[in-house]
Write an enzyme that holds these catalytic residues in place. Structure first.
Site, mmCIF file in Angstrom:
data_model
loop_
_atom_site.group_PDB
_atom_site.id
_atom_site.type_symbol
_atom_site.label_atom_id
_atom_site.label_comp_id
_atom_site.label_asym_id
_atom_site.label_seq_id
_atom_site.Cartn_x
_atom_site.Cartn_y
_atom_site.Cartn_z
ATOM 1 N N LYS A 198 -6.711 62.248 38.847
ATOM 2 C CA LYS A 198 -7.842 62.667 38.023
ATOM 3 C C LYS A 198 -7.536 64.006 37.385
ATOM 4 C CE LYS A 198 -12.208 62.157 36.825
ATOM 5 N NZ LYS A 198 -11.754 62.444 35.447
ATOM 6 N N LYS B 290 -7.523 70.864 43.905
ATOM 7 C CA LYS B 290 -8.955 70.997 43.633
ATOM 8 C C LYS B 290 -9.724 69.793 44.189
ATOM 9 C CE LYS B 290 -9.787 72.321 39.416
ATOM 10 N NZ LYS B 290 -10.056 72.339 37.963
ATOM 11 N N LYS C 58 -3.054 65.594 34.878
ATOM 12 C CA LYS C 58 -3.447 66.364 33.687
ATOM 13 C C LYS C 58 -2.728 65.793 32.481
ATOM 14 C CE LYS C 58 -6.114 70.004 33.060
ATOM 15 N NZ LYS C 58 -7.197 70.435 33.957
ATOM 16 N N THR D 287 -19.165 72.385 34.984
ATOM 17 C CA THR D 287 -18.184 73.379 35.441
ATOM 18 C C THR D 287 -18.872 74.734 35.635
ATOM 19 O OG1 THR D 287 -16.513 72.177 34.210
ATOM 20 C CG2 THR D 287 -15.907 74.372 34.964
ATOM 21 N N ASN E 252 -17.239 76.023 26.906
ATOM 22 C CA ASN E 252 -18.093 75.133 27.686
ATOM 23 C C ASN E 252 -18.428 75.705 29.070
ATOM 24 O OD1 ASN E 252 -17.812 72.703 29.850
ATOM 25 N ND2 ASN E 252 -19.136 72.189 28.132
ATOM 26 N N SER F 95 -17.607 64.585 37.253
ATOM 27 C CA SER F 95 -16.775 63.482 36.751
ATOM 28 C C SER F 95 -16.724 62.365 37.790
ATOM 29 C CB SER F 95 -15.347 63.959 36.486
ATOM 30 O OG SER F 95 -15.222 64.477 35.193
HETATM 31 N N1 GLU Z 1 -10.634 69.590 33.062
HETATM 32 C C1 GLU Z 1 -11.499 69.806 34.171
HETATM 33 C C2 GLU Z 1 -10.797 70.536 35.287
HETATM 34 O O1 GLU Z 1 -9.806 71.179 35.082
HETATM 35 C C3 GLU Z 1 -12.211 68.541 34.612
HETATM 36 C C4 GLU Z 1 -11.324 67.447 35.094
HETATM 37 C C5 GLU Z 1 -12.059 66.144 35.343
HETATM 38 O O2 GLU Z 1 -13.265 66.107 35.214
HETATM 39 O O3 GLU Z 1 -11.366 65.191 35.683
HETATM 40 O O4 GLU Z 1 -11.238 70.538 36.411
#
Ligand code: GLU
Length: 427
Positions: free
Chosen positions: A68, A92, A104, A188, A219, A356
């Site tokens: 993810k 994370k 990513k 976030t 954001n 998410s």
């Molecule tokens: N881009 C966000 C992060 O770095 C969200 C990633 C997601 O929701 O999968 O945590």
């Protein structure tokens, strides 16, 4: 050998491994991404010419579930950067106990130079190139720097066309009309606010006593700045990529947001209805913002903002990393010596990927949640993990970063060991 940024990221892994009973196999395994894909994306531009963009998708580790992580559109995107960001996503998701691994993606470009139609063709072209690498049970992208719900909607649509069936669970952060979750776009910043409130309560600090500077008004940065303002904190400085504004009296964040929405620039303003007047303030650079004499500093822009070069000039007492990787491993050491308490990205900004996860669950069950349900689940889950990380840090007298990595690494290593391949390889 892993590349430079990734090496910096994996130094955190080694530090944490000293304090937790982690098998050598698990530490070794987690130093390398599982799979990295580099693609060329040909795009027909509005003037009829053809331009080829370079894109990446990295699936770092899937021990705890499908991978993810977001997709960023930024001129500085490189494979090394995407791999490091995928590494951070792995930790994370484990730190906040989501059933996901880390990934990513990114495309190297300045999205502001493309028309909306060009951007849509690029987004769909990227999915054409990576379609076999992603999927609801394999790898689930989401928004990141300079990508948004509109782009996620195009991408989900393209994936559904390729597969010949509607597949909302392949991507999160979609528009609500296409299966997005309520509360995802502010998740976030909201999650970071819950973490900050939890930690400040430990220090017995009340909002009215605290001054705050926020680097980045996108954001995440604008959402937390607003929530802090509404909770009574004095937000004295905010910035975007063009620079920042400062007022010792505190800035009126909702009015600045309103002004930025309509004028696309940031100004220190006080608005009455639709009329906004400039108020007394100083302009400052992003670099100056970081070294302000404030209680709380919130880097909410890009990685590598606080490095060995400028860490000495940081005066804040607390740093909350809302961006991914804004502080380098060398800077960590300097900040720790200065007695600054740093709360790490893999906890502080995990609210985004948490919601998410809720979106993915909703897509798969077909049952959609009310906003208050999203907020109460987010609040209770992120607060619980923040409390545990606080306790680990107290127990070993270590930084919150190392504590968060220990917490994540314990979960990852248990799952890696429970897979049971160790004995097979030993024999
Ligand atoms: N881009 C966000 C992060 O770095 C969200 C990633 C997601 O929701 O999968 O945590």
């Amino acid at each position: 050998m892993p590349a430079a940024l990734l090496t910096d990221a994996s130094r955190r892994l080694e530090q944490a491994a000293q304090y937790a009973p982690i098998s050598a196999d698990a530490t070794e395994r987690l130093k390398f991404p599982k799979a990295s894909l580099k693609v060329a994306i040909p795009v027909r531009m509005d003037d009829g010419s053809l331009r080829v963009f370079e894109g990446y998708r990295v699936r770092y580790d899937d021990t705890r579930g499908p991978t993810k992580g977001g997709i960023r559109f930024h001129p500085q995107v490189t494979l090394d950067e995407v791999q490091s960001l995928a590494f951070w996503m792995t930790f994370k998701c484990a730190a906040v106990n989501l059933p996901f691994g880390g990934a990513k993606g990114g495309i190297a470009l300045n999205p502001k130079t493309l028309s909306k139609f060009e951007l849509e063709r690029l987004s769909r072209g990227y999915i054409d190139a990576i379609a076999s690498f992603i999927g609801p049970d394999l790898d689930i992208p989401a928004p990141d720097v300079y990508t948004n719900p509109m782009i996620m909607g195009w991408m989900m649509d393209q994936y559904s066309i390729i597969k010949g069936k509607r597949s909302p669970a392949v991507i999160t952060g979609k528009p609500v009309s296409m299966g997005g979750s309520l509360g995802r776009s502010t998740a976030t910043g909201t999650g970071a606010f819950y973490v900050l409130q939890t930690m400040m309560a430990k220090y017995g600090q009340s909002p009215e006593q605290m001054t705050v500077a926020v680097q980045g008004f996108g954001n995440a940065g604008s959402v937390i700045a607003r929530q802090l303002f509404e909770a009574g904190y004095k937000v004295v400085a905010v910035s975007d990529s063009k620079g920042g504004i400062y007022s010792s009296k505190g800035l009126h964040i909702p009015d600045i947001q309103q002004f930025k929405r309509t004028h696309h620039t940031m100004q220190a303003v006080y608005c009455k209805d639709s009329v906004c007047n400039i108020v007394e303030h100083d302009n400052l650079t992003n670099e100056e913002l970081l070294s302000l004499d404030v209680d709380i500093l919130i880097p909410a822009a890009l990685e590598n903002q606080i490095t060995a070069e400028n860490a000495h000039s940081i005066q804040a007492k607390y740093i909350f990393e809302v961006a991914n990787g804004p502080v380098t491993a060398d800077a960590d050491i300097i900040l720790e010596k200065k007695g600054i308490s740093l709360f790490p990205d893999i906890l502080v900004n995990a609210g985004g990927v948490m919601v998410s996860h809720f979106e993915w669950v909703q897509n798969r069950s077909g049952l959609y949640w009310q906003l208050d349900e999203v907020h109460s689940q987010l609040s209770s889950r992120i607060t619980r993990e923040a409390e545990t990380i606080w306790q680990i840090a107290q127990k070993h007298s270590i930084s919150f970063r190392t504590a968060a990595y220990i917490h994540a690494l314990s979960r990852l290593s248990t799952a890696l060991d429970d897979r049971g391949t160790r004995d097979y390889y030993k024999s």
